[in-house]
Each structure stands twice: as structure tokens, then as C-alpha cells.
Design a protein around this motif. Structure first.
Motif, short mmCIF file in Angstrom:
data_model
loop_
_atom_site.label_atom_id
_atom_site.label_comp_id
_atom_site.label_asym_id
_atom_site.label_seq_id
_atom_site.Cartn_x
_atom_site.Cartn_y
_atom_site.Cartn_z
N HIS A 5 -13.34 66.75 89.88
CA HIS A 5 -14.27 65.79 89.25
C HIS A 5 -15.61 65.55 89.77
O HIS A 5 -15.59 65.61 91.24
N SER A 6 -16.35 65.00 88.98
CA SER A 6 -17.79 64.90 89.55
C SER A 6 -17.95 63.78 90.50
O SER A 6 -18.96 63.86 91.29
N SER A 7 -17.02 62.97 90.70
CA SER A 7 -17.25 61.85 91.64
C SER A 7 -16.80 62.35 93.12
O SER A 7 -16.99 61.46 93.81
N THR A 8 -16.06 63.47 93.14
CA THR A 8 -15.77 64.11 94.42
C THR A 8 -16.94 64.79 95.06
O THR A 8 -17.58 65.63 94.42
N PRO A 9 -17.44 64.23 96.33
CA PRO A 9 -18.65 64.88 96.84
C PRO A 9 -18.51 66.25 97.25
O PRO A 9 -17.55 66.75 97.75
N SER A 10 -19.69 67.07 96.83
CA SER A 10 -19.53 68.63 97.39
C SER A 10 -19.41 68.59 98.79
O SER A 10 -19.99 68.04 99.41
N LEU A 11 -18.53 69.60 99.22
CA LEU A 11 -18.61 69.94 100.73
C LEU A 11 -19.47 70.99 101.30
O LEU A 11 -19.79 70.63 102.37
N GLN A 122 -14.00 73.95 92.37
CA GLN A 122 -13.27 73.18 92.99
C GLN A 122 -13.77 72.66 94.34
O GLN A 122 -14.33 73.70 94.98
N ARG A 123 -14.00 71.59 94.58
CA ARG A 123 -14.57 70.98 95.75
C ARG A 123 -13.78 71.77 96.91
O ARG A 123 -14.27 71.96 98.16
N ASN A 124 -12.36 72.01 96.84
CA ASN A 124 -11.57 72.43 98.13
C ASN A 124 -11.11 73.69 97.76
O ASN A 124 -10.04 74.09 98.21
N GLY A 125 -11.84 74.44 96.90
CA GLY A 125 -11.54 75.64 96.44
C GLY A 125 -12.03 76.73 97.34
O GLY A 125 -12.39 76.54 98.65
N LEU A 127 -14.92 79.64 98.58
CA LEU A 127 -16.22 79.65 98.58
C LEU A 127 -16.94 79.75 97.40
O LEU A 127 -17.79 78.97 97.18
N THR A 128 -16.34 80.74 96.51
CA THR A 128 -17.01 80.91 95.34
C THR A 128 -16.93 79.62 94.14
O THR A 128 -17.89 79.16 93.57
N GLU A 129 -15.55 79.07 94.34
CA GLU A 129 -15.58 77.98 93.59
C GLU A 129 -16.05 76.72 94.12
O GLU A 129 -16.60 75.94 93.32
N MET A 130 -16.37 76.50 95.23
CA MET A 130 -17.17 75.53 96.12
C MET A 130 -18.82 75.43 95.55
O MET A 130 -19.26 74.79 95.36
N ILE A 131 -19.09 76.95 95.14
CA ILE A 131 -20.56 77.00 94.86
C ILE A 131 -20.62 76.60 93.48
O ILE A 131 -21.56 75.59 93.01
N ALA A 132 -19.74 76.97 92.72
CA ALA A 132 -19.65 76.34 91.24
C ALA A 132 -19.60 74.93 91.23
O ALA A 132 -20.35 74.25 90.43
N HIS A 133 -18.73 74.39 91.90
CA HIS A 133 -18.57 72.90 92.16
C HIS A 133 -20.01 72.15 92.65
O HIS A 133 -20.09 71.22 91.87
N HIS A 134 -20.39 72.76 93.26
CA HIS A 134 -21.89 72.05 93.94
C HIS A 134 -22.66 72.29 92.91
O HIS A 134 -23.54 71.22 92.60
N LEU A 135 -22.87 73.12 91.81
CA LEU A 135 -23.77 73.14 90.84
C LEU A 135 -23.32 72.25 89.89
O LEU A 135 -24.14 71.54 89.56
N GLU A 136 -22.10 72.03 89.72
CA GLU A 136 -21.65 71.06 88.96
C GLU A 136 -21.91 69.72 88.98
O GLU A 136 -22.19 68.83 88.20
N THR A 137 -21.72 69.43 90.28
CA THR A 137 -21.66 67.82 90.90
C THR A 137 -23.27 67.45 91.50
O THR A 137 -23.60 66.19 91.49
N VAL A 138 -23.84 68.66 92.10
CA VAL A 138 -25.11 68.00 92.40
C VAL A 138 -26.43 68.65 92.13
O VAL A 138 -27.02 68.01 91.38
N LEU A 139 -26.44 69.91 91.56
CA LEU A 139 -27.61 70.58 90.70
C LEU A 139 -27.81 70.27 89.44
O LEU A 139 -28.71 69.98 89.04
N PHE A 140 -26.77 70.63 88.73
CA PHE A 140 -26.79 70.35 87.30
C PHE A 140 -27.14 69.11 86.86
O PHE A 140 -27.97 68.78 85.86
N PRO A 141 -26.43 67.95 87.36
CA PRO A 141 -27.00 66.71 87.08
C PRO A 141 -28.31 66.24 87.37
O PRO A 141 -28.95 65.32 86.66
#
Ligand code: CA
Length: 337
Positions: A5-11, A122-125, A127-141
Motif C-alpha cells: 500500500h502506498s501509505s506504507t513508507p518505503s524503506l 513490496q516494502r518488505n520484499g 531488494l528488487t521488489e523494494m526498488i519497485a515499491h519505492h518507484l510506486e510510493t515515492v517517485l511516480f507520485p
């Protein structure tokens, strides 16, 4: 509980404050705790120049680690950034899946992750999943326009081609078409990944980000023609968005589309693939695409493979060895947009 979920901050944290004006060079810090580094991180280089009102453009290379025109073009751009006069915000990440880039492989050597099949991440996934999650939650918005530069990698080779994806919002179509024409790549391709929606492209579009991609070569080499198209495409995209000054000619382009399964050729069995076509060939349905030879049974007749549709060969397999189900190439047909 899913943690996408986008409400969960990226690590992943950034040493750059994306709201801060001026030029910045820093890192995304990708937390990586392992035997030799309990509290360590992997520094992924990131650059930003931010100068007042204007769109935010995100330029990325190295989504796959064995594709080079994008990272080279973006490293060259990064070195110019401190002196570049920009209206808006330009974020440049030359090696997005950094572990894969440093290992010269499509996927990450740490977790085997294919970043372009990892969205929404995934936030807790891994490393590759964490990069995707960072794009989803920080960069794309915070991004208005994204350009993710690819090539065919070790396994395929492409005619240098801009990939376009018209936005879901039809009100943006005219602006998007204007940018496609301004970029004026020799070929513009509407890709069809046969329902695949774990990609950077699919994720960017879910966020309403105007998205461009490109296949600028392959064979895991730097294609000089592709590099030229990639660099010119970046420059013209930025001038077309009025982010930087420069001529923005309406050069026009030829638009192609991949039309589903019939445009793909897959290996029916393992063996050694001898193609019957070259990139750029116009082919017809039923025409041979090649033959699969059987090194364990050399006297067995080679297995023929045929095209199932008409079109131009825009992608060809770069590795002769193939397994059942490997993509041997694909076609595209001219469309008007
Ligand atoms: Ca790729």
C-alpha cells in the motif's frame, strides 16, 4: 497482510530532498543487511535538477542490467546537469536496478529479481521488489512524465525504437501525440506484452504518469545507432516539454504496433535456432521464421518454425541456444495514430 500500500513508507531513503531547488547528486540508499555488512546499504546514484515551475520528468536506465544505451545516455546527461538550465524538475537514475547493472545481467544477482516484472513491489520484499515499491510510493507520485530506456539485453536484439503508450486519459492524447512527433524516433512502437502488468510501464500508467520507453539495441552491447536515437529522444522529449531550451522540430515518426500472439514467434522445443529472417524484414504469415537444430541428434530433421502473422521483424533472438517457450523474435505492423 499485503504491504504494497502506498501509505506504507518505503524503506529506501534518498540523500536528495526532491523538493529542494538546484542541482543535486546523491544516492537512493537500498538497505542491504548481509553477512559482511549488518547495517549496510547499496548506494544507487541519482541526480536531480529542480528549478521552479514546470513538469517533473523521471529518466531511468538499467531497469535491466544488460542493456546499455540508456545508462550511457543518462550518465552523459548527468554530467551536463549542473550546467543545464531547466524549467521544472528532472530526476535521472542511470542504473535503476543497480545490483543487476553492476553484475551485467538482466536480473539482480542478489535476489534473482527482474525489476520490470516486480511492480507494484513490496516494502518488505526483496531488494528488487523494494526498488519497485519505492518507484510506486515515492517517485511516480511526483512524476508527470517518465522515460524508461531499455534494449533487448543478452537474449534479444531490437531495431532502435521508441516505445509509446498512449495515456488512459483521452484528454491527454493530443499532448502525447505531439510529444511522440517531437521526439521523432525512426520508429515508434506500441508494444503488446500479452497481458503482462507487472512492468514499470503498467505501474507508471496506473499512477497517471505519461510514459515513454524504448528498445535501443540488444545483444548486451552498446548499439551506436541506438545510442544516438536514445540521446536524441531524451533531448527532444525535454525540449518538447519546454523543460530545456532547444529546437523542437515536429519531425514525425512511423508508428508500429505489436498485435498480440500472432506477432510473436516462440520456440516449440529446445535446440539451436537458425533464423530465416533479419531485423527489418517484411514477412508474411506461414513464412519460415527459422529452424531448430538438435545437437544430440544431428541427423534428425531441423524443426521448422513459422510466422503466424504479417509484419516487420523488429526483434530477433540474440542467443542461438533456445529452450521450449523462448521468444525467437516478434513482428510489428505500421499503424496510423
Ligand atoms: Ca529490457
Amino acid at each position: 497482510m499485503p504491504d504494497t500500500h502506498s501509505s506504507t513508507p518505503s524503506l529506501i531513503t534518498s540523500t536528495i530532498d526532491f523538493d529542494s531547488p538546484g542541482f543535486h547528486a546523491g544516492h537512493l540508499r537500498l538497505p542491504y543487511s548481509h553477512d559482511r555488512s549488518g547495517y549496510g546499504f547499496i548506494p544507487v546514484p541519482v541526480f536531480m535538477v529542480h528549478a521552479g515551475p514546470g513538469p517533473t520528468v523521471l529518466l531511468t536506465g538499467g531497469n535491466h542490467g544488460d542493456e546499455y544505451e540508456g545508462p550511457i545516455a543518462l550518465m552523459k546527461l548527468a554530467r551536463r546537469l549542473p550546467w543545464l538550465s531547466v524549467r521544472g524538475r528532472l530526476i535521472v537514475i542511470p542504473a535503476l536496478n543497480y545490483p543487476a547493472v553492476m553484475n551485467a545481467t538482466r536480473t539482480s544477482p542478489i535476489d534473482g529479481g527482474n525489476l520490470n516484472r516486480s511492480f507494484p513491489g513490496q516494502r518488505n520484499g526483496t531488494l528488487t521488489e523494494m526498488i519497485a515499491h519505492h518507484l510506486e510510493t515515492v517517485l511516480f507520485p511526483i512524476t508527470d512524465v517518465a522515460f524508461d530506456l531499455h534494449a533487448g539485453g543478452a537474449s534479444t536484439n531490437y531495431l532502435p525504437t521508441l516505445l509509446a503508450a498512449w495515456p488512459d486519459d483521452e484528454r491527454k492524447h493530443a499532448d502525447y501525440t505531439r510529444l511522440v512527433d517531437t521526439i521523432g524516433a525512426p520508429r515508434t512502437l506500441i508494444m503488446d506484452l500479452l497481458g503482462e502488468n507487472r512492468t514499470f510501464a503498467a505501474a507508471a500508467q496506473r499512477h497517471g504518469v505519461m510514459f515513454f520507453c524504448g528498445e535501443f539495441g540488444g545483444h548486451a552491447v552498446c548499439n551506436l545507432d541506438g545510442l544516438e536515437v536514445a540521446e536524441r529522444s531524451i533531448e527532444r522529449l525535454l525540449t518538447g516539454l519546454d523543460l530545456i531550451d532547444g529546437p523542437a522540430p515536429r519531425a514525425g515518426t512511423v508508428t508500429y504496433a505489436v498485435e498480440g500472439h500472432r506477432h510473436y514467434v516462440f520456440a516449440p522445443e529446445a535446440g539451436i535456432f537458425e533464423p530465416a529472417f533479419r531485423l527489418g524484414d517484411q514477412v508474411k504469415a506461414g513464412q519460415p521464421a527459422g529452424w531448430i537444430h538438435h545437437p544430440s541428434h544431428p541427423q534428425r530433421p531441423a524443426t521448422p518454425v513459422h510466422f503466424e502473422g504479417d509484419g516487420m521483424a523488429i526483434c530477433i533472438r540474440a542467443l542461438a541456444h533456445c529452450e521450449a517457450g523462448d521468444c525467437l523474435g516478434h513482428l510489428a505492423s505500421v499503424v496510423s495514430h
